[in-house]
Structure formats: structure tokens, C-alpha cells
Scaffold this active site. Structure first.
Site, PDB file in Angstrom:
ATOM      1  CG  ASP A  50      -1.964  -0.931   1.159  1.00 33.96           C
ATOM      2  OD1 ASP A  50      -2.108  -1.831  -0.125  1.00 33.96           O
ATOM      3  OD2 ASP A  50      -2.548  -1.199   2.037  1.00 33.96           O
ATOM      4  CB  ALA A  51       3.975   2.122   1.916  1.00 39.05           C
ATOM      5  CD  GLU A 133     -12.668   8.766  11.508  1.00 39.58           C
ATOM      6  OE1 GLU A 133     -12.837   8.045  10.570  1.00 39.58           O
ATOM      7  OE2 GLU A 133     -13.716   9.724  11.722  1.00 39.58           O
ATOM      8  CE  LYS A 135      -6.914   5.264   3.330  1.00 41.91           C
ATOM      9  NZ  LYS A 135      -6.909   3.777   2.871  1.00 41.91           N
ATOM     10  NE  ARG A 156     -13.548   2.800  -3.551  1.00 34.25           N
ATOM     11  CZ  ARG A 156     -12.321   3.250  -3.316  1.00 34.25           C
ATOM     12  NH1 ARG A 156     -12.381   4.572  -3.024  1.00 34.25           N
ATOM     13  NH2 ARG A 156     -11.231   2.629  -3.706  1.00 34.25           N
ATOM     14  CB  CYS A 438      10.768  -8.452 -29.521  1.00 30.12           C
ATOM     15  SG  CYS A 438       9.246  -8.527 -28.710  1.00 30.12           S
TER      16      CYS A 438
HETATM   17  S1  IVH Z   1     -13.602   8.117   5.062  1.00 30.58           S
HETATM   18  C1  IVH Z   1     -14.925  10.698   1.172  1.00 30.58           C
HETATM   19  N1  IVH Z   1     -12.428   6.960   6.992  1.00 30.58           N
HETATM   20  O1  IVH Z   1      -9.919   4.503   2.778  1.00 30.58           O
HETATM   21  C2  IVH Z   1     -14.095   9.439   1.536  1.00 30.58           C
HETATM   22  N2  IVH Z   1     -12.155   5.864   4.743  1.00 30.58           N
HETATM   23  O2  IVH Z   1      -8.829   6.169   0.518  1.00 30.58           O
HETATM   24  C3  IVH Z   1     -14.763   8.755   2.722  1.00 30.58           C
HETATM   25  N3  IVH Z   1     -10.936   3.975   4.846  1.00 30.58           N
HETATM   26  O3  IVH Z   1     -12.552   4.252   0.422  1.00 30.58           O
HETATM   27  C4  IVH Z   1     -13.738   7.694   3.523  1.00 30.58           C
HETATM   28  N4  IVH Z   1     -10.547   3.916   7.226  1.00 30.58           N
HETATM   29  O4  IVH Z   1     -12.254   2.228   2.349  1.00 30.58           O
HETATM   30  C5  IVH Z   1     -12.567   6.753   5.490  1.00 30.58           C
HETATM   31  N5  IVH Z   1     -11.775   6.067   9.040  1.00 30.58           N
HETATM   32  C6  IVH Z   1     -11.825   5.892   7.789  1.00 30.58           C
HETATM   33  C7  IVH Z   1     -11.204   4.939   6.693  1.00 30.58           C
HETATM   34  C8  IVH Z   1     -11.314   5.016   5.503  1.00 30.58           C
HETATM   35  C9  IVH Z   1     -10.505   3.031   5.868  1.00 30.58           C
HETATM   36  C10 IVH Z   1     -10.791   3.529   3.505  1.00 30.58           C
HETATM   37  C11 IVH Z   1     -12.085   3.674   2.686  1.00 30.58           C
HETATM   38  C12 IVH Z   1     -11.940   4.494   1.717  1.00 30.58           C
HETATM   39  C13 IVH Z   1     -10.417   4.583   1.537  1.00 30.58           C
HETATM   40  C14 IVH Z   1     -10.100   6.022   0.901  1.00 30.58           C
END
Ligand code: IVH
Length: 716
Positions: A50-51, A133, A135, A156, A438
């Protein structure tokens, strides 16, 4: 200049790139990121961390910000995720599910807060409160409740349309079938993250190992796979959790802040993340990030950063969104994960457009919980360590077979070799000679791509074009992929098999298969029986009807990704109109070119690519054959219901109630086009005090002039 936390030592800072270098890297990043997206979203099988993914994406954004002229209509900054898988019914989200911008360095967070302050025109002494929060590294889910009862659970997908996984989501213990509390809004969409705990993941893998079955890659993919089961009893057997943290459509708002909403989710019966904290300053946000990073490895679920959200919802509303992400929130990610391993060999892969990519064959190594065996080496110059043409410089170090190398996986997607451990280089390590021929059966000469200024670029290309079987196969793979024709039971393996047999060498052949089967007798082939052949042919028949945008995308025209295909489909409405225009563009018809250029999101690069594609006899013939086999549906136009939808508006003079950015953002949200100059095509000029020449011009042309208040009333 200080190096951002995640940038590899060998990489040239974006600020120091020449335009030439930027151009090449921007194009390469675009291709890489799109592929990572596909693996991540469509296959749940990412190949980089991810990073690293986030780093690529950020670098892409930074290059685009510094060289806006490079931005293509299908720029990745314009899209979210990719189209949903076809097996589940589709659900259109009442409110799009967008994603978050990323911050890596502390400075990015400081800048984020500064932007908010400027956008809202807040005084220095005015405090901004944030909800901070973790992530969660799972998959986002939208749960729709009507009169307090769960009616739909949707993934999504591409942000606008997801998959209906209601039956599966009902099996989660953290998802209440009915909302608790007396006064629940009539319509309410609770959003959050579905995840699998690390303990549950390890347990599942232990059972897989005992049964001699293949191991799962990581908790995130396993959670996604578990949720995408057509049989909900399988989902039920997997321990999945859910944290609520956001919402979509709400007929009533039960709170005025993000933190208030989180408390409300709890009263409804949801779990919310216990580490969530209200912060009152940038310092508190950064301290939160540090604190959570130290706790990360002890948590029983994967997280890949923290999210900061402006707490006040009225401010969130005003801040709105910029392309794919909100201005009021940002994800502050953790550092990329790296590992050291042996480079055993280098192989060359030939892509759909003939690009040759060197791939490192590695001694398998775990990077952030995933076993990595292949990693990209980008191109010849990268291996030579000469870092030419936009490639990251590894301080002049070349990469040799038998070297010990550093592999990085970012985000959750393609790993890359980022450095060499020179101390460990054995005497017999040999420099790699990039092939001049190639590896495809034609053994064509390899040429280095020309850059816009006619110089030699870094990317090598097979010159076989339409005769090159590798390129043909890659196009067929794109054609049958989920994002294009999506033929069930006809994936990459089948493409290779049918191609080798000579039965399918171009797209129309797929649709001819059922008719030709008398000679082919597929049911007599190993792995096929009468039922599977019947199913395959039924799946092919089902795909004879296709949406215009998917069809355009499936042609494999360079620079025409899904977003561009959609823009073209919406711009022309029907295949006939689009096809006519393309043939004219290929002939250099100035009017047709100007018309295409006028389309939203379409620019020179795409027009040139379309002209080149339809200028080739071979391509025209492929298309002609194909359109005889399929029915292409006209494009569906999205409707925005507002008084200013489709209107062109110009803001001039000083706006007193909101900033210019805010005015522009809110107009665009309502479907209006904001222009910088007044012409006969302008519908409204919104003029504040001090308006000058634009106002005069509007009066001269008889364009309707509004005050800021009148505009506010119109859009209310
Ligand atoms: S807020 C408008 N809060 O991260 C955006 N997303 O890169 C609303 N995610 O699609 C998302 N933890 O799947 C939000 N505390 C959190 C989150 C979070 C994980 C994920 C989520 C989102 C992605 C965005």
C-alpha cells in the site's frame, strides 16, 4: 531539499525533473498505477504494498501539479477505483463513494490544514477541530437502511456503481439488520470498512495448510474475496468485522459533526473504531499519527495510516470535493515496506502496446505480509543505473543478475526493485544486456520510444505491431477483461489457449466460436465437456450487447482508458456518431478534430491516438468485423437536476460570501461549467464589487448578470 519520508534515495525529486523526464515518468506511472488498480480492485491480488502504491500515486499527482500540460483526459487523478466485477447485480450509489487524498510527510498535513484555512477564510485564531481515525485496510461498504431496516449492502466499485452483496453482508455480526433507537432517519446509508482480523486470517490459513490448499495472501484480500462469494454461506463461515465511519444519503442528519455521527452510529448498534480521537491542532494530529504507528503491529486488524476529517459538517459541506477526494479529509499514510532478497534473473515482458518491461525474478521474500517473487525494473536505463529520462536515479548504481536488491511494495499493489546492496555483490554478478531483439516469436528489432522532442526515451518497444503475437494476446486479454467485454469463463488462460490453437487471434473470433465449433469440436479438448462448452457459448452470447463506453475501451486504443472511453461515449452518444468522427479524425478532418477536442476531458494525446488507430487498415478491419457480431448500446447520460446544470458561468469581481474556489466548486457540483472568460456561450456572469472588463463584455453581449446573492438564490 528535504526528501519526503517515502521517496527512495535514488529517486529524483519532482521539483528537479526536466519536463522531458517528467513526461516519460508520468506516462509510465499512469500505466503502472492502472495495472495496480486492476490487480487490487478487480483481482484482489495486489503485487505491491500500500505504501508503495500511495507513493506512486502521490508522485503522479505531484508531476501533474508541476506540469499540468501533461495531464491526460484519463488521468488517474480523475478516477476512483475501477469498474465493479460483473457477477453481482450493480447498485448505483445515491451519493458517490469517493476516496481520500494521501499525506506522507508531516508537511503534507500542515499544508492540508493550511488549505482548509484559506478555503474557508478562517482567521488565525479560529480553531479547526478534527476527527482523527485509523485508516482500516479492508474494503469499503455502503449499507442502506430504509425505516431502520437493512435493505442493501454495496461495495464501492468505481465509486458511482458498486456490487450488490446484501445477502453476504447480512451474515456479518457487526452489521445490525435493524437500527436501534426510536428516531432513525427514513433513509440512511451507513458506510464503513469490512475487515478480517489478523487472528482470523492466520487461523484460516492454518486450516488451508492442513488441508493442503493454497494459502491466502493477506487479510484485506481474503476479506474482499470472502465478501464476493456468490454463496453467502461461505461469507458466513468467515469472521468478518465492520467499523462504521461515514455515511451516504441521509434523509435526516442526527448530528452536526463527524464525531457526533460516530457516536450516533454506536447508538444504532454499530461498532466504531475505539482509537478514534478528536484533535484540536496540527500538533495533535501528528502526535496521533505517531501514536497509532507505534500501536500498529499490536492491533488485531491491518491499518495503513490514519485519516483526519474536519469535524464540523457545515464546513465539510462548504469545502466539498476536488475531483476524486474531499477537501475536508486526508489519509496520512505509514511508511512503505521493504525487504532484501536475491535477484536471480531478469525477464522481459511485452505489453499490449509493444512496450518491453524488464521484470526481476527474485528469491521469494515476504514484504509486508505478502510473498514477492517478481518486481518491476522499469526499463533499460533503470537497470543500468543511468537514470535517464525520468527514471529514479539510484546514485549511479546498476543492477546485475545475482545482486542482492531491495524490494519495495507500496500500498498493496506491483513491487519494484528500488536499490542494490553493493557490499553483497558477488564477483560473478554480470551486468544485464537489454535485448536488442524482442522475445516475441517475430524477434523484431527493439527500438527505444521517441519522446515528444524526438529524443530517445527510456521505454523499449517491439516493432512487430499487428504481426506480434504477444501484442495480439495482450489486446485479447484486455478485450475479455472484466472492465471490457467480461466474458465469463474466458479469461487470460483461455485467451492463451485459444490463441495457440489459432482459433482466436482477434476479438471477432470469440463471437464466431459457437458457429465454428462444428470444426473445432471444443468439447473434445482436454478440460472441456459438453456442459462447459455450452456454458461458455452461452456466456459469449450474453456479451453480444455492450455499453458504448465499454466497447470503446475494449478496442485497446492507446491512452483510451475507461474514463476517457466514458467521456467519448457520453460526448458522441452512439457508436455510429463516434465511429464516423474517428474515421474523419484519422483523415485529418479539421472540423471533426475540433469537435473531439471540444469534448470534456479529451485532448491532443487522445485525439492523436484515435487518429493513429483508425488510420490503420488493420485496426479498421478488426473493428468492422467486430461490430458485425455485437450490438452496441447508446450511452446513458447522467442527469444532474439543478437550475444551473449545463450552463456556463463566469465569476468576476470580489465575492463576499465565499471564496472563488468555493464558488467554482459549488457551481461544478451542480453541473455548471465555470469559465474564465465571457463569450456568447456564457449563460451567467456573477459580478461582485470591482468587476471590470468581464462585466462590460457581458453587458455588450447581453449575457445575464447576477449579483452574488441572486446566484446563491438560483442555486439554492
Ligand atoms: S473516510 C470521502 N475513514 O480508505 C471518503 N475512509 O482511500 C470517505 N478507509 O474508500 C472515506 N478507514 O475504504 C474513511 N476511517 C476511515 C477509513 C477510510 C479506511 C478507506 C475507505 C476509503 C479509502 C479511501
Amino acid at each position: 531539499m528535504a526528501r519526503p519520508k517515502n521517496r527512495p534515495k535514488n529517486e529524483t525529486a519532482v521539483d528537479e525533473l526536466t519536463e522531458q523526464q517528467a513526461k516519460t515518468e508520468y506516462a509510465r506511472l499512469g500505466v503502472d498505477i492502472a495495472e495496480h488498480d486492476r490487480r487490487y480492485y478487480q483481482e484482489d491480488a495486489p503485487t505491491v504494498s500500500d505504501a508503495e502504491y500511495d507513493r506512486l500515486r502521490r508522485r503522479y499527482g505531484a508531476i501533474e501539479a508541476r506540469f499540468p500540460q501533461l495531464r491526460t483526459p484519463d488521468s488517474l487523478t480523475q478516477r476512483v477505483g475501477v469498474a465493479p466485477a460483473a457477477r453481482f447485480a450493480k447498485v448505483r450509489h445515491a451519493v458517490p463513494m469517493l476516496s481520500l487524498d494521501n499525506a506522507f510527510a508531516e508537511q503534507d498535513v500542515i499544508d492540508f490544514v493550511g488549505r482548509i484555512r484559506r478555503f474557508l477564510r478562517l482567521g488565525d485564531d479560529e480553531k479547526i477541530v478534527f476527527s482523527a481515525e485509523p485508516k482500516i485496510d479492508g474494503l469499503s461498504m455502503s449499507l442502506r437502511y430504509v425505516d431502520g431496516t437493512l435493505v442493501t449492502g454495496a461495495t464501492r466499485g468505481d465509486g458511482f456503481e458498486g456490487e450488490d452483496v446484501t445477502a453476504n453482508i447480512r451474515t456479518l455480526k457487526d452489521v445490525p439488520p435493524h437500527l436501534k433507537g426510536r428516531h432513525v432517519p427514513a433513509a440512511c446509508e451507513v458506510r464503513g470498512e469490512v475487515y478480517m482480523t489478523k487472528a482470523a486470517f492466520l487461523d484460516l490459513n492454518r486450516k488451508q495448510a492442513e488441508a493442503g490448499k493454497q494459502l491466502y495472501v493477506n487479510p484485506r484480500n481474503t476479506a474482499a474475496g470472502s465478501l464476493r462469494q456468490l454463496d453467502a454461506t461461505i461469507t458466513a463461515s468467515r469472521p468478518l468485522g465492520f467499523f462504521a465511519y461515514a455515511w451516504g444519503e441521509m434523509s435526516d442528519m442526527p448530528a452536526a459533526t463527524q464525531s457526533g455521527m460516530i457516536k450516533w452510529f454506536e447508538t444504532c448498534g454499530f461498532k466504531t473504531n475505539p482509537l478514534t480521537k478528536v484533535c484540536h491542532s496540527v500538533e495533535e494530529l501528528l502526535a496521533f499519527h505517531r501514536e497509532i504507528e507505534t500501536q500498529r503491529s499490536h492491533l488485531d486488524y491491518d491499518i495503513d495510516g490514519v485519516v483526519y476529517k474536519v469535524d464540523r459538517l457545515d464546513w465539510q459541506e462548504r469545502l466539498g470535493f476536488v475531483s476524486r477526494s474531499p477537501r475536508w479529509a486526508i489519509a496520512h499514510k505509514f511508511a512503505a515496506e521493504r525487504a532484501i532478497t536475491l535477484l536471480k534473473d531478469i525477464e522481459i515482458q511485452v505489453g499490449r502496446t509493444g512496450a518491453l518491461t524488464p521484470v526481476a525474478k527474485l528469491e521469494p521474500v515476504g514484504v509486508g505480509g505478502v510473498i514477492v517473487q517478481n518486481a518491476t525494473l522499469h526499463n533499460e536505463d533503470y537497470i543500468k543505473g543511468i537514470g535517464g529520462d525520468g527514471e529514479p536515479l539510484r546514485e549511479g548504481r546498476d543492477i546485475r543478475i545475482k545482486d542482492t536488491v531491495i524490494v519495495q511494495r507500496a500500498g498493496d499493489v506491483i513491487p519494484q526493485v528500488v536499490d542494490v546492496v553493493l557490499d553483497k555483490r558477488p564477483k560473478d554478478a554480470r551486468p544485464y544486456r537489454f535485448p536488442t531483439k524482442c522475445p516475441c516469436p517475430l524477434h523484431t528489432d527493439v527500438v527505444r520510444e521517441e519522446t515528444a522532442t524526438g529524443e530517445e526515451g527510456a521505454r523499449a518497444r517491439c516493432t512487430g505491431e499487428f504481426a506480434c503475437p504477444y501484442q495480439k494476446i495482450e489486446h485479447l486479454k484486455l478485450f475479455v477483461s472484466r472492465r471490457a467485454f467480461d466474458v465469463e469463463g474466458f479469461g487470460e488462460k483461455q485467451v492463451e489457449f485459444f490463441f495457440e490453437q489459432g482459433w482466436v487471434t482477434e476479438p471477432a473470433d470469440i463471437f464466431e466460436l459457437p458457429r465454428r465449433n462444428k470444426q473445432i469440436k471444443l468439447e473434445e479438448q482436454e478440460g472441456y465437456g459438453e456442459t462447459s462448452v455450452r456454458n461458455l457459448f452461452a456466456a459469449i452470447e450474453q456479451r453480444r450487447e455492450i455499453a458504448l463506453d465499454r466497447f470503446i475501451f475494449s478496442l485497446g486504443i492507446r491512452h483510451v482508458g475507461e474514463t476517457t472511453a466514458l467521456a467519448l461515449a457520453r460526448g458522441y452518444g452512439s457508436w455510429t456518431a463516434f465511429h464516423d468522427a474517428c474515421l474523419k479524425v484519422a483523415k485529418g478532418d479539421a472540423e471533426a478534430i475540433a469537435e473531439m477536442d471540444a469534448l470534456d476531458q479529451i485532448g491532443e494525446t487522445v485525439i492523436e491516438a484515435i487518429g493513429a488507430y483508425f488510420g490503420e487498415n488493420h485496426n479498421r478491419r478488426i473493428v468492422e468485423r467486430l461490430i458485425k457480431e455485437v450490438k452496441i448500446l447508446d450511452a446513458e447520460m447522467p442527469k444532474i437536476d439543478s437550475a444551473v446544470a449545463g450552463k456556463t458561468v463566469v465569476f468576476t469581481g470580489t465575492l463576499e460570501k465565499m471564496t472563488r474556489d468555493e464558488a467554482k466548486a459549488s457551481a461544478e457540483r451542480l453541473g455548471a461549467k465555470v469559465s474564465g472568460s465571457v463569450s456568447k456561450k456564457t449563460d451567467y456572469v456573477v459580478a461582485g464589487p470591482g468587476a471590470g472588463s468581464k462585466l462590460t463584455e457581458a453587458q455588450k453581449l447581453g449575457v445575464k448578470v447576477l449579483t452574488e446573492d441572486e446566484w446563491a438564490k438560483l442555486i439554492r
